[in-house]
Design an enzyme around this catalytic site. Sequence first.
Site, PDB file in Angstrom:
ATOM      1  N   ASP A   1      31.138  41.411  44.588  1.00  0.00           N
ATOM      2  CA  ASP A   1      32.424  41.551  43.913  1.00  0.00           C
ATOM      3  C   ASP A   1      33.170  40.222  43.989  1.00  0.00           C
ATOM      4  OD1 ASP A   1      34.853  42.221  42.903  1.00  0.00           O
ATOM      5  OD2 ASP A   1      35.239  43.904  44.252  1.00  0.00           O
TER       6      ASP A   1
ATOM      7  N   HIS B   1      32.239  45.050  41.705  1.00  0.00           N
ATOM      8  CA  HIS B   1      33.594  45.593  41.814  1.00  0.00           C
ATOM      9  C   HIS B   1      33.639  47.119  41.753  1.00  0.00           C
ATOM     10  CE1 HIS B   1      37.854  44.797  41.934  1.00  0.00           C
ATOM     11  NE2 HIS B   1      38.098  45.398  40.799  1.00  0.00           N
TER      12      HIS B   1
ATOM     13  N   SER C   1      40.733  48.457  43.481  1.00  0.00           N
ATOM     14  CA  SER C   1      41.190  47.157  42.993  1.00  0.00           C
ATOM     15  C   SER C   1      42.687  47.028  43.263  1.00  0.00           C
ATOM     16  CB  SER C   1      40.831  47.017  41.510  1.00  0.00           C
ATOM     17  OG  SER C   1      40.995  45.688  41.067  1.00  0.00           O
TER      18      SER C   1
END
Length: 282
Positions: free
Chosen positions: A232, A261, A95
């Site tokens: 995601d 994600h 991320s």
Amino acid sequence: MNNYQSIISEGFDLKYCVKGQGQPILVIGSSVYYPRLFSENLYKHFQFIYLDHRGFVKPPRSLKQEDYTLDKIVEDIETARQLLQLKDFIILGHSGHAFMAMEYAKKYPQYVQKVILLNSAPTNSQDRQNQSFSFFTETASAERKKQFEHDIAFLENDIHNDPERRFVHMCIRMGAHSFYDYTFNAASMWDGVYTNMEVIDYLWGIAFAERNLIQSMAHFDKPIFLGLGRYDYLVAPVSLWDSIDYSYENVKKVIFEKSGHNPMFEEPDTFDRELIDWMNES
């Protein structure tokens, strides 16, 4: 139970924990959160070192912006590398932490053998965030949208009751954007995770918005594993990465078709196989 040790950098008490044996993979982020995402199977193959950054620890003093620049985070990683005596390691960023991993690898390539970037967009600019939200609106199923509307309605009250954990509440309430199984409740993943919103707001809102991972990768020749989740929506669409194609011979791009994600958590068998194969071949 994880065995935590500390690295002190400019007064910040950065915890880390080590799991597994083998080639070291340094995971930058929260040493509490990230061990919950990766499978025990990987620890048979590699040594994972989970390291806090300044956004996940209590501040040692009243902070100024210069205390939490991306450069400071990079230097904390270098301090940790020296203390841990890592000379030829893999750095992993998931991320927003992908920006940290890439910045470190660019500045200290002599110590980095490979880079793993998971579930990031190329930039975190407001434009791109708007594009991701539009993609959700245009393409998500009616059931997924209904779940999102149900969950997000609680966010304002969550933040009102517990403003210091705003980042955590947002991550939990955005579950329909985050997981292939849009009904999944990630609250337990965030138990005990401290967040410093001053630091996180700056890094995610400014530092990551100013950078572009595709531009960084264009001038970087070490092997890179780029892992993305088809569902995601937080960093959607995966087509943002279309320019990373076969001309990037050092990049292995893998799209996990039944993940949001967190493919390491959502598709552990597939994720482990892809990662181990890449580690062995690259």
